[in-house]
Design an enzyme around this catalytic site. Structure first.
Site, PDB file in Angstrom:
ATOM      1  N   ASP A  11       0.878  -1.172   0.000  1.00 30.17           N
ATOM      2  CA  ASP A  11       0.000   0.000   0.000  1.00 30.17           C
ATOM      3  C   ASP A  11       0.912   1.217   0.000  1.00 30.17           C
ATOM      4  O   ASP A  11       1.738   1.375   0.909  1.00 30.17           O
ATOM      5  CB  ASP A  11      -0.888   0.023   1.250  1.00 30.17           C
ATOM      6  CG  ASP A  11      -1.943  -1.071   1.227  1.00 30.17           C
ATOM      7  OD1 ASP A  11      -2.440  -1.367   0.131  1.00 30.17           O
ATOM      8  OD2 ASP A  11      -2.268  -1.621   2.286  1.00 30.17           O
ATOM      9  N   ASP A 130     -13.757  -3.559  -1.493  1.00 28.16           N
ATOM     10  CA  ASP A 130     -13.550  -3.349  -0.057  1.00 28.16           C
ATOM     11  C   ASP A 130     -14.925  -3.406   0.593  1.00 28.16           C
ATOM     12  O   ASP A 130     -15.823  -2.639   0.223  1.00 28.16           O
ATOM     13  CB  ASP A 130     -12.917  -1.974   0.208  1.00 28.16           C
ATOM     14  CG  ASP A 130     -11.517  -1.862  -0.394  1.00 28.16           C
ATOM     15  OD1 ASP A 130     -10.871  -2.914  -0.590  1.00 28.16           O
ATOM     16  OD2 ASP A 130     -11.073  -0.730  -0.645  1.00 28.16           O
TER      17      ASP A 130
END
Length: 250
Positions: A11, A130
């Site tokens: 990330d 998500d």
């Protein structure tokens, strides 16, 4: 049976690798190029690179960083963050990405999934979902987990498959960074509902968690970040452990 894949995730924020818990409290954990090289050398099956602030900052993914990583690794490389047009996809593929992943753009412009799949092949079109359990529903979130959408996980996943996605990266926001194990319930339901590969993400803390997600669901890949970043589990030892459990590992 498809060989199961172990996939570290980088990330990226401000050019550095970061990690948080439940998508919050992000901390810098290292240089993405060095980490990518390490994972490639350790035998990771794929690498995922997510420029997590690109959408919010309304900018494209960091091309120079993608190019530098691609140059230094020899495993499939999936890139996401700030992709909202075919030109972005083309630029990333030219600069070394093997697959691209979209989340917010897929929600705001679902036909982009079909356009990418038609132009570049469905194998390079990964849709990231998500999801968080709210008000007795598994809701889909956009913008790095900041915005709740109207979409429900399973109906959205089915739609994504029908639009031409080649793979789904499923992240449980409830388990993300907690090291309490993957969200087996939703991963199992989803991987049985659709006919494209599912990568489970969010919650890996032990080698047993990988064994559980591979034996109890049809997920073909398991993605993790902190346990690899902080050297809590090495990829070679994880693969040996899974092989000892008779799981088909690359």
């Amino acid at each position: 049976m498809l060989a199961k894949r172990i996939i570290p995730c980088l990330d990226i924020k401000n050019g550095q690798t970061v990690k948080g818990v439940n998508f919050l409290d992000l901390k810098e954990v290292g240089n993405p190029v060095e980490m990518a090289i390490k994972y490639s050398q350790q035998g990771a099956d794929e690498l995922v690179f997510l420029d997590i602030s690109a959408t919010d900052e309304r900018r494209k993914t960091l091309i120079p960083l993608v190019k530098e990583i691609a140059k230094n690794i020899n495993i499939p490389f999936t890139v996401g963050g700030g992709i909202n047009a075919l030109e972005n996809v083309e630029e990333l593929l030219k600069n070394g990405a093997d697959k691209i992943t979209i989340n917010s753009a897929a929600l705001s412009n679902p036909k982009l999934i079909t356009e990418v799949a038609k132009r570049f092949g469905s194998q390079c079109m990964v849709v990231a979902i998500d999801t968080k359990f709210v008000r007795n529903q598994h809701k889909v979130f956009s913008n790095g987990g900041k915005i709740e959408t109207e979409n429900e996980l399973f109906s959205w996943a089915k739609e994504v498959e029908n639009l031409g996605a080649g793979e789904i990266l499923l992240t449980s926001m409830n388990t993300d960074g907690t090291k309490t194990g993957f969200a087996i319930d939703i991963t199992k339901t989803l991987s049985e509902l659709i006919n494209i590969p599912v990568i489970a993400s969010g919650g890996a803390g032990t080698m047993q968690h990988f064994e559980d997600v591979f034996t109890e669901t049809k997920a073909t890949g398991a993605l993790a970040a902190s346990i690899f970043h902080f050297n809590e589990i090495g990829i070679p030892e994880l693969k040996n452990y899974l092989k000892s459990k008779n799981l088909p590992i690359r």
